[in-house]
Scaffold this active site. Structure first.
Site, PDB file in Angstrom:
ATOM      1  N   ASP A   1      -9.293  -5.401  -4.990  1.00 30.38           N
ATOM      2  CA  ASP A   1      -8.750  -4.234  -4.300  1.00 30.38           C
ATOM      3  C   ASP A   1      -9.158  -2.945  -5.013  1.00 30.38           C
ATOM      4  OD1 ASP A   1      -7.220  -2.399  -2.879  1.00 30.38           O
ATOM      5  OD2 ASP A   1      -5.280  -3.177  -3.555  1.00 30.38           O
TER       6      ASP A   1
ATOM      7  N   HIS B   1      -7.335  -6.001  -0.622  1.00 30.57           N
ATOM      8  CA  HIS B   1      -6.167  -5.172  -0.316  1.00 30.57           C
ATOM      9  C   HIS B   1      -5.405  -5.737   0.885  1.00 30.57           C
ATOM     10  CE1 HIS B   1      -3.804  -1.539  -0.540  1.00 30.57           C
ATOM     11  NE2 HIS B   1      -4.090  -1.205   0.709  1.00 30.57           N
TER      12      HIS B   1
ATOM     13  N   SER C   1       0.832  -1.199   0.000  1.00 31.57           N
ATOM     14  CA  SER C   1       0.000   0.000   0.000  1.00 31.57           C
ATOM     15  C   SER C   1       0.874   1.259   0.000  1.00 31.57           C
ATOM     16  CB  SER C   1      -0.967  -0.040   1.196  1.00 31.57           C
ATOM     17  OG  SER C   1      -2.008   0.894   1.040  1.00 31.57           O
TER      18      SER C   1
END
Length: 310
Positions: A254, A284, A154
């Protein structure tokens, strides 16, 4: 004192500037080998800033062989999470064993108290620390600094990109040879909305990502800042030619998948050696949420194969 920003499950920000971060289950470091085949310890990168990290060292039969190094930057929208969180600890410890590599997982300073570029500076400092400490720390005596890889999930994937740019532009950290980049579900953005972001039902996800960028970018900046929008990066053709090979990992379910696909396509246009790998149906940072799942084991195998191809 009133609540001015709320990211459920992660943090709250109040009108006096204070931040409350929610506690999550953490894992202590252990210098004794675990039943999973690795040991770990916490180290201080800088006591003044402060920056810390956790080293994961696999048990190996051949104690003389040198091992590649994976430097990992955790996610959390630049505003939350720690490498001590159980999901990250389990994933990285198991990865050290699966790949027979040394892992250095960095705890950088968080926004909004420490806005960008602080996270980039801290993570870059970890490479300088690695260069200096490899010859003196017994845990790093087998570290092969000619085979160093950067990874993160991320916002950590965003850090991978921006730290790599810095090493190229400054031509620094000569002892640390970055052979490849492995961003997992990287966090990027722009002022212009993507098709996914404009879609019906995505308003909440858009609001969450907008909030994270608002809290982490320098005050007065928007999402076209080059730290957010990779297309705004200013590199010469010669500098792009030195950009390391990249594998961009995306997850099929995601919200950030579209941005990851766009990032891979952008790098390809710049002449970078890049591969896009999708985990179909996964969410995610599934590897942190479910560090012992079948999908996570496959991800560890894929990263390990990439590392050992050099």
């Amino acid at each position: 004192m009133s609540l001015v920003a709320d990211f459920p499950g992660y943090f709250q920000i109040f009108s006096d500037g204070s931040v409350k971060r929610y506690e999550r289950e953490t894992a202590p470091a252990s210098i004794d080998s675990s039943s999973n085949g690795y040991k770990s310890k916490d180290v201080i990168i800088s006591s003044t800033k402060p920056i810390s990290a956790r080293i994961f060292l696999p048990d190996t039969l051949d104690s003389s062989s040198h091992l590649p190094v994976l430097v990992y930057f955790h996610g959390g929208g630049f505003c939350a999470v720690s490498t001590t969180w159980l999901g990250h600890h389990t994933f990285l410890g198991d990865f050290a064993v699966a790949s027979q590599s040394i892992v250095l997982s960095v705890d950088y300073r968080l926004a909004p108290e420490n806005r960008l570029p602080i996270a980039y500076d801290d993570c870059y400092s970890s490479l300088e620390w690695l260069s200096c400490q490899a010859s003196s720390d017994p845990w790093l005596e087998r570290a092969d600094l000619s085979h160093v890889f950067l990874s993160g999930d991320s916002s950590g994937g965003n850090i991978v990109h921006n730290v790599a740019l810095r090493t190229i532009q400054e031509q620094s950290c000569d002892q640390v040879k970055i052979k490849g980049l492995l961003p997992i579900h990287p966090f990027f953005g722009s002022q212009e909305r993507t098709e996914k972001e404009r879609a019906s039902g995505e308003a909440e996800n858009v609001a969450k990502t907008d909030l994270l960028w608002k809290l982490s970018l320098p005050e007065g900046s928007n999402r076209d800042h080059p730290w957010c929008n990779f297309e705004k990066a200013e590199l010469s053709r010669a500098e792009w030619s030195r950009y390391p090979p990249v594998v961009v990992y995306v997850a099929g379910s995601d919200f950030l998948k579209e941005r990851g696909v766009m990032y891979a396509a952008f790098l390809e246009k710049k002449g970078v050696e890049v591969k896009l790998v999708e985990a179909e149906g996964e969410v995610h940072v599934y590897h942190v949420l479910h560090p012992e799942s079948k999908a996570t084991r496959l991800l560890q195998k894929q990263i390990s194969e990439f590392i050992h191809n050099f």
